[in-house]
Design a protein around this motif. Structure first.
Motif, PDB file in Angstrom:
ATOM      1  N   SER A 124      11.580  -1.865  14.699  1.00  0.00           N
ATOM      2  CA  SER A 124      11.478  -0.496  14.108  1.00  0.00           C
ATOM      3  C   SER A 124      10.260  -1.662  12.632  1.00  0.00           C
ATOM      4  CB  SER A 124      11.817  -0.131  12.828  1.00  0.00           C
ATOM      5  OG  SER A 124      11.091   0.720  12.318  1.00  0.00           O
ATOM      6  N   LYS A 125       8.589  -1.031  12.954  1.00  0.00           N
ATOM      7  CA  LYS A 125       7.721  -1.074  12.015  1.00  0.00           C
ATOM      8  C   LYS A 125       7.715   0.024  10.695  1.00  0.00           C
ATOM      9  CE  LYS A 125       2.528  -2.025  11.359  1.00  0.00           C
ATOM     10  NZ  LYS A 125       1.710  -2.178  11.709  1.00  0.00           N
ATOM     11  N   ALA A 126       8.690   0.523  10.456  1.00  0.00           N
ATOM     12  CA  ALA A 126       8.820   1.856   9.264  1.00  0.00           C
ATOM     13  C   ALA A 126      10.050   1.134   8.436  1.00  0.00           C
ATOM     14  CB  ALA A 126       9.231   3.357   9.991  1.00  0.00           C
ATOM     15  N   ALA A 127      10.674   0.386   9.371  1.00  0.00           N
ATOM     16  CA  ALA A 127      11.752  -0.146   8.527  1.00  0.00           C
ATOM     17  C   ALA A 127      10.776  -1.860   7.230  1.00  0.00           C
ATOM     18  CB  ALA A 127      13.060  -0.870   9.472  1.00  0.00           C
ATOM     19  N   ALA A 160       2.465  -1.759  -0.441  1.00  0.00           N
ATOM     20  CA  ALA A 160       2.971  -2.779   0.562  1.00  0.00           C
ATOM     21  C   ALA A 160       2.584  -2.750   2.057  1.00  0.00           C
ATOM     22  CB  ALA A 160       4.432  -1.551   0.724  1.00  0.00           C
ATOM     23  N   TRP A 161       1.433  -1.714   1.949  1.00  0.00           N
ATOM     24  CA  TRP A 161       0.961  -1.876   3.106  1.00  0.00           C
ATOM     25  C   TRP A 161      -0.086  -2.956   3.671  1.00  0.00           C
ATOM     26  CZ3 TRP A 161       1.111   0.789   8.046  1.00  0.00           C
ATOM     27  CH2 TRP A 161       0.313  -0.146   9.293  1.00  0.00           C
ATOM     28  N   LYS A 162      -0.890  -3.144   2.270  1.00  0.00           N
ATOM     29  CA  LYS A 162      -1.675  -4.512   2.498  1.00  0.00           C
ATOM     30  C   LYS A 162      -0.663  -4.934   2.547  1.00  0.00           C
ATOM     31  CE  LYS A 162      -5.040  -6.952  -0.145  1.00  0.00           C
ATOM     32  NZ  LYS A 162      -5.628  -7.612  -1.856  1.00  0.00           N
ATOM     33  N   ARG A 163       1.089  -5.715   2.245  1.00  0.00           N
ATOM     34  CA  ARG A 163       1.388  -6.826   2.661  1.00  0.00           C
ATOM     35  C   ARG A 163       2.001  -6.843   3.758  1.00  0.00           C
ATOM     36  NH1 ARG A 163       4.997  -6.416  -2.790  1.00  0.00           N
ATOM     37  NH2 ARG A 163       3.442  -7.395  -4.725  1.00  0.00           N
ATOM     38  N   VAL A 164       2.127  -6.168   4.536  1.00  0.00           N
ATOM     39  CA  VAL A 164       2.619  -5.617   5.602  1.00  0.00           C
ATOM     40  C   VAL A 164       1.201  -6.449   6.313  1.00  0.00           C
ATOM     41  CG1 VAL A 164       2.975  -4.200   7.872  1.00  0.00           C
ATOM     42  CG2 VAL A 164       4.010  -4.120   5.674  1.00  0.00           C
ATOM     43  N   GLU A 165      -0.071  -6.061   6.770  1.00  0.00           N
ATOM     44  CA  GLU A 165      -0.782  -5.880   6.999  1.00  0.00           C
ATOM     45  C   GLU A 165      -1.667  -7.642   6.762  1.00  0.00           C
ATOM     46  OE1 GLU A 165      -3.910  -3.137   6.270  1.00  0.00           O
ATOM     47  OE2 GLU A 165      -3.844  -2.298   8.502  1.00  0.00           O
ATOM     48  N   GLU A 166      -0.889  -8.101   6.316  1.00  0.00           N
ATOM     49  CA  GLU A 166      -1.104  -9.349   5.558  1.00  0.00           C
ATOM     50  C   GLU A 166      -0.621 -10.908   6.060  1.00  0.00           C
ATOM     51  OE1 GLU A 166      -3.093  -9.907   2.237  1.00  0.00           O
ATOM     52  OE2 GLU A 166      -5.142  -8.289   2.729  1.00  0.00           O
ATOM     53  N   GLY A 167       0.511  -9.651   6.086  1.00  0.00           N
ATOM     54  CA  GLY A 167       1.790 -10.695   6.754  1.00  0.00           C
ATOM     55  C   GLY A 167       1.910 -11.253   7.646  1.00  0.00           C
ATOM     56  N   GLY A 168       1.212 -11.201   8.415  1.00  0.00           N
ATOM     57  CA  GLY A 168       1.964 -11.639  10.305  1.00  0.00           C
ATOM     58  C   GLY A 168       2.853 -10.730  10.747  1.00  0.00           C
ATOM     59  N   ALA A 179      -0.399   4.136   7.037  1.00  0.00           N
ATOM     60  CA  ALA A 179       0.918   3.980   6.749  1.00  0.00           C
ATOM     61  C   ALA A 179       1.748   5.194   6.895  1.00  0.00           C
ATOM     62  CB  ALA A 179       1.343   3.552   5.167  1.00  0.00           C
ATOM     63  N   VAL A 180       1.267   6.690   6.728  1.00  0.00           N
ATOM     64  CA  VAL A 180       2.037   8.015   6.538  1.00  0.00           C
ATOM     65  C   VAL A 180       2.627   7.760   8.275  1.00  0.00           C
ATOM     66  CG1 VAL A 180       1.261   9.821   6.958  1.00  0.00           C
ATOM     67  CG2 VAL A 180       1.223   8.260   4.802  1.00  0.00           C
ATOM     68  N   PRO A 233      10.419  11.338   2.318  1.00  0.00           N
ATOM     69  CA  PRO A 233      10.059  12.659   2.422  1.00  0.00           C
ATOM     70  C   PRO A 233       9.158  12.858   1.276  1.00  0.00           C
ATOM     71  CG  PRO A 233      12.309  12.284   3.107  1.00  0.00           C
ATOM     72  CD  PRO A 233      11.848  11.120   2.694  1.00  0.00           C
ATOM     73  N   THR A 234       9.346  12.180  -0.148  1.00  0.00           N
ATOM     74  CA  THR A 234       8.963  12.817  -0.659  1.00  0.00           C
ATOM     75  C   THR A 234       7.392  11.442  -0.778  1.00  0.00           C
ATOM     76  OG1 THR A 234      10.656  13.272  -2.888  1.00  0.00           O
ATOM     77  CG2 THR A 234       8.472  12.600  -3.681  1.00  0.00           C
ATOM     78  N   LEU A 235       8.015  10.560  -0.612  1.00  0.00           N
ATOM     79  CA  LEU A 235       6.567   9.710  -0.744  1.00  0.00           C
ATOM     80  C   LEU A 235       5.455  10.268   0.226  1.00  0.00           C
ATOM     81  CD1 LEU A 235       4.973   6.834  -1.202  1.00  0.00           C
ATOM     82  CD2 LEU A 235       6.497   5.877   0.938  1.00  0.00           C
ATOM     83  N   LEU A 236       5.699  11.097   1.368  1.00  0.00           N
ATOM     84  CA  LEU A 236       4.615  11.448   2.490  1.00  0.00           C
ATOM     85  C   LEU A 236       4.728  12.542   2.211  1.00  0.00           C
ATOM     86  CD1 LEU A 236       7.285  10.643   5.969  1.00  0.00           C
ATOM     87  CD2 LEU A 236       4.777   9.452   5.255  1.00  0.00           C
ATOM     88  N   ASP A 237       4.963  13.217   1.200  1.00  0.00           N
ATOM     89  CA  ASP A 237       4.366  14.597   0.411  1.00  0.00           C
ATOM     90  C   ASP A 237       2.689  13.879   0.013  1.00  0.00           C
ATOM     91  OD1 ASP A 237       5.794  16.033   1.638  1.00  0.00           O
ATOM     92  OD2 ASP A 237       7.125  17.146   0.485  1.00  0.00           O
ATOM     93  N   ALA A 238       3.083  12.939  -0.734  1.00  0.00           N
ATOM     94  CA  ALA A 238       2.289  12.301  -2.056  1.00  0.00           C
ATOM     95  C   ALA A 238       1.061  11.322  -0.857  1.00  0.00           C
ATOM     96  CB  ALA A 238       2.757  11.838  -3.708  1.00  0.00           C
ATOM     97  N   ALA A 239       1.411  10.970  -0.608  1.00  0.00           N
ATOM     98  CA  ALA A 239       0.992  10.337   0.452  1.00  0.00           C
ATOM     99  C   ALA A 239      -0.165  10.765   1.729  1.00  0.00           C
ATOM    100  CB  ALA A 239       0.983   8.789   0.859  1.00  0.00           C
ATOM    101  N   ARG A 240       0.438  12.068   1.892  1.00  0.00           N
ATOM    102  CA  ARG A 240      -0.601  12.517   2.820  1.00  0.00           C
ATOM    103  C   ARG A 240      -1.193  12.778   2.326  1.00  0.00           C
ATOM    104  NH1 ARG A 240       4.190  14.440   5.244  1.00  0.00           N
ATOM    105  NH2 ARG A 240       4.118  13.528   7.765  1.00  0.00           N
ATOM    106  N   ARG A 241      -1.964  13.158   0.940  1.00  0.00           N
ATOM    107  CA  ARG A 241      -2.966  13.992  -0.090  1.00  0.00           C
ATOM    108  C   ARG A 241      -4.237  13.334  -0.438  1.00  0.00           C
ATOM    109  NH1 ARG A 241       1.512  16.525  -2.484  1.00  0.00           N
ATOM    110  NH2 ARG A 241       1.170  15.020  -4.089  1.00  0.00           N
ATOM    111  N   GLU A 242      -3.522  11.474   0.265  1.00  0.00           N
ATOM    112  CA  GLU A 242      -4.466  10.358  -0.671  1.00  0.00           C
ATOM    113  C   GLU A 242      -5.290  10.207   1.009  1.00  0.00           C
ATOM    114  OE1 GLU A 242      -4.639   9.081  -3.632  1.00  0.00           O
ATOM    115  OE2 GLU A 242      -3.083  10.688  -4.250  1.00  0.00           O
TER     116      GLU A 242
END
Length: 791
Positions: free
Chosen positions: A613-616, A676-684, A598-599, A583-592
């Motif tokens: 789950s992709k979120a996991a 992390a999002w870049k690693r998920v996208e590039e990791g397969g 990812a959000v 929840p704290t991460l999402l509050d900050a990420a939504r402003r970026e």
């Protein structure tokens, strides 16, 4: 293959890495070039064994049920354990032999140079000497129990001497020595070291010396601030964790720096207990169950491997019935149930190891105002296909001395004295109720564990087992998280006799150890035991303990707890880290900008680490990236490896400019999300299940034909359904025992260590899906081996 790469050195690299708890060697890929099932290796790969075996201990019969569990019946207890020894050798002989070689410092003798450092450590710690001391004490303290250990050893040797050896001996081209009762005591020491052997005190001292005392306090706090201890509130029957200790601290100076040099700590880092090792257990009394009888649940989290660390047995002798698991090399059931009740364990985390610096002069050390000679023994480390080494085993009044390249530290560990846990677990099998069980527990002096017990009469019990030392400096009781001045006698344990028989007079008395008589509900997950007292510096992050109590409180409010309730709790995958941080991460990420996908992935997530789950998947990548962002630069500049990383709860609660710079915590969290999002996208990987597989569960040789199948599973390092892929640690045995109804259990693999057996990995899929098999006391299966004549 290159001529200078031999089968032995390659296998040695793999076993050397695995045995000491470090990363598996990358040379495992070379081993796959072998065609091992030929010559002597193929000749040893057979299950053609005798159906009749002579025994001096009386008649017994060995059957195997549909899950490969040995069902043993016998006319007397000695005959029973002779048959158990034979069955363990039949199913797990290489595992037995590798474990005792490791603890005796004799792995290099069969695999070569790459295991020699491990052998030096185990020789200097002299686990074998402690095992011999313990065996001599067991012989004196309980001749009946000693005779059963002898019978078990004879059963192991009956197999070694008369049957084809398992495949692994053909691969390494050696034959095992006879099994001895001392080897069984050595397995007790191995179990205890796995659960209590920690160099946290030395790491903290190192961090304090290079980053400063304040950073050490941030990274290794003495108390984790949570509200979910094992013993909650003012439970009747509760005692404290022992006397509150005044922590007499002194400034750490050059003396500590001389002890915690990099050569010594880097060497020791591979030999301590895995910090991921933990467990879950809980019980619910009949007050809250549908049946009106208690239920016990346990799932210890240990190393996951092929074959598994646990070995299941079902035993009957007269009116005695006992079923459960033990470690290969140990005759008696450690976790399980008998005709009267059921029991389980988790690690209590008590601080049972201390470290000492000394004023020295050559081969002398100062103690109590006088100079004493170190007790010294030179031991040869045999190295196959290489040059043998000589290591110096040095001891003081406190115990062994560990030394490397001029750095030296003394060690006191409760496992270095004579102990009676072997007697205690034998008495568990024959106990007739809670009073018998409590009396046996008083003899359980290593390791320190959280014990939960319930019986069919409705009694429940929680107790901390093991000997817990009290330390004093200048007459004040202190905590153990420091390096003591051994020459001045600081922090000594009164009545402790390393490699002798201790009086334990300076330890917490049994009745003063934390315990609850007849708890209605109690849950243990390696968290802090009580709120008001100090017992350990090594408690686990509280996430699992918090979640179990949440689920139990919800279930007991309904008042109809049953086995299905326990199954749902063991299968729970909600990660409390994610619940607290996302929840704290999402509050900050939504402003970026640039993080919309990812959000969206995190939005609406229920924080469960499920395979689909992709979120996991994103969360596990994010937490790794967050750890790197917070710690990597500071640690790299200080020359500190990942072994010095704090617990996840500490990382999640760090704050301040020292760790996050001028941008603050939120900026670091968002930066980690981008990584992390870049690693998920590039990791397969598309979902968590693509990442979270059983691939890490391997045989020591790590050959594809010996490894288990790769399956998808659920859970994380901090969920109740526990699986930690990075360290190959997780639920090593799941057990649910209702005192009215049928018990059930599962192990991650199979009960047989024989690759050619139908039971080599037949339980793995059920384990990965959190399913169970029956845990019946009924004797099942056709007679496979008959011992010493008819019953």
């Amino acid at each position: 293959m290159d001529d200078d790469i031999t089968r032995r050195t390659l296998v040695g690299a793999i076993i050397g890495g695995t045995a000491v708890g470090g990363s598996l060697s990358p040379v495992r890929s070379y081993l796959r070039r072998f065609a091992p099932l030929s010559g002597s290796a193929w000749a040893s790969a057979t299950d053609d064994v005798n159906g009749s075996v002579e025994s001096d201990y009386g008649s017994a019969k060995l059957r195997y049920d549909g899950d490969g569990v040995p069902n043993v019946t016998a006319e007397n207890e000695a005959a029973l354990y002779f048959a158990v020894g034979y069955a363990q050798a039949r199913d797990r002989l290489f595992q037995l032999d590798l474990q005792r070689r490791l603890m005796r410092g004799r792995v290099a003798a069969v695999v070569g140079e790459l295991a020699a450092d491990s052998d030096e450590f185990h020789a200097q710690m002299d686990f074998a000497g402690a095992a011999e001391t313990t065996w001599n004490h067991v012989v004196d303290a309980d001749p009946d129990a000693a005779e059963l250990v002898r019978a078990f050893s004879a059963g192991v040797n009956a197999f070694i001497e008369n049957e084809p050896l398992p495949l692994e001996f053909g691969l390494l081209e050696y034959d095992p020595a006879r099994w001895t009762p001392e080897d069984t005591m050595l397995m007790e020491k191995q179990i205890s070291w796995t659960l209590t052997g920690s160099f946290l005190t030395l790491r903290r001292a190192k961090v304090a010396s290079v980053l400063g005392p304040e950073a050490a306090t941030d990274l290794y706090p003495e108390r984790l601030g949570h509200d979910s201890p094992v013993i909650r509130g003012k439970d009747e029957g509760k005692t404290s964790e022992g006397t509150t200790a005044n922590d007499v601290r002194r400034e750490r100076g050059a003396t500590d720096s001389e002890v915690v040099g990099a050569p010594l700590l880097d060497w020791l880092g591979g030999f301590e207990r895995d910090r991921g090792i933990g467990s879950n257990s809980w019980l619910v009394s009949g007050k809250h169950t549908k049946s009106g009888k208690p239920i016990v649940s346990n799932d210890p989290h240990l190393s996951l491997m092929a074959p598994p660390v646990w070995y299941e047995v079902n035993l009957k002798r007269g009116d005695m019935r006992v079923r459960g698991v033990t470690f290969p090399g140990v005759p008696f059931v450690i976790i399980g149930e008998n005709h009267a009740g059921a029991w389980g364990f988790t690690n209590a985390g008590a601080d049972v190891i201390d470290f000492y610096r000394y004023e020295t002069d050559g081969n002398r050390y100062r103690y109590g105002g006088n100079w004493r000679e170190f007790e010294v023994e030179e031991r040869e480390i045999e190295v196959a296909d290489g040059e043998n080494r000589t290591t110096t085993v040095r001891k003081t009044v406190h115990g062994p001395v560990l030394e490397r390249e001029g750095y030296r530290v003394g060690v006191a560990w409760t496992g270095h004295t004579a102990t009676e846990s072997t007697i205690a677990i034998r008495e568990y099998a024959t106990s007739d109720g809670v009073e018998d069980f409590r009396a046996a527990t008083e003899r359980f002096d290593e390791p320190t564990q959280n014990l939960v017990y319930a019986d069919r009469d409705g009694n429940t019990l929680y107790y901390v087992t093991g000997r817990i030392p009290r330390r004093t400096v200048d007459g004040e009781e202190v905590r153990g998280g420091r390096i003591f001045d051994g020459s001045a006698g600081e922090g000594e344990w009164k009545g402790f006799e390393p490699f002798g028989v201790s009086t334990w007079e300076g330890f917490v008395p049994f009745d003063e150890k934390p315990h609850v008589t007849d708890p209605d509900v109690i849950a243990t997950a390696n968290q802090r035991i009580t709120d008001d007292q100090f017992l350990s510096e090594g408690y686990a992050s509280p996430y699992r303990g918090q979640r179990i109590y949440e689920l139990l409180d919800e279930a007991t409010n309904d008042g109809d707890v049953d086995v299905n309730t326990m199954e749902r709790i063991q299968d729970d995958t909600l990660d409390k880290r994610a619940e607290a941080l996302v929840p704290t991460l999402l509050d900050a990420a939504r402003r970026e900008d640039g993080l919309e996908s990812a959000v969206e992935t995190f939005s609406g997530w229920d924080y469960r680490m499920e395979r689909d789950s992709k979120a996991a998947l994103l969360f596990v990548r994010w937490f790794d990236a967050y750890r790197e962002a917070v710690l990597a630069d500071t640690f790299d500049e200080a020359g500190l490896s990942e072994e010095y990383h704090p617990r996840d709860w500490v990382l999640a609660h760090l704050d301040g400019e020292r760790w996050f710079g001028s941008g603050g915590r939120s900026a670091t969290m968002v930066h980690a999300l981008r990584v992390a999002w870049k690693r998920v996208e590039e990791g397969g990987d598309e979902t968590y299940g693509d990442y979270n597989t059983t691939e890490a569960i391997t045989h020591p040789f790590d050959q594809s034909f010996l490894n288990f199948p790769v399956l998808v599973t659920d859970g994380s390092s901090h969920t109740v359904n526990n699986y930690r892929k990075n360290s190959a640690v997780g639920s090593s045995w799941r057990m649910i025992c209702p005192m009215a109804g049928d018990s059930q259990a599962i192990i991650p693999g199979g009960n047989s260590g024989d690759y050619f057996s139908d039971h080599y990995h037949d339980q793995l899929r059920r384990w990965a899906n959190t399913e169970y098999k029956p845990m019946s006391h009924e004797i099942r299966g056709d007679v496979a081996v008959e011992f010493g004549g008819k019953e």
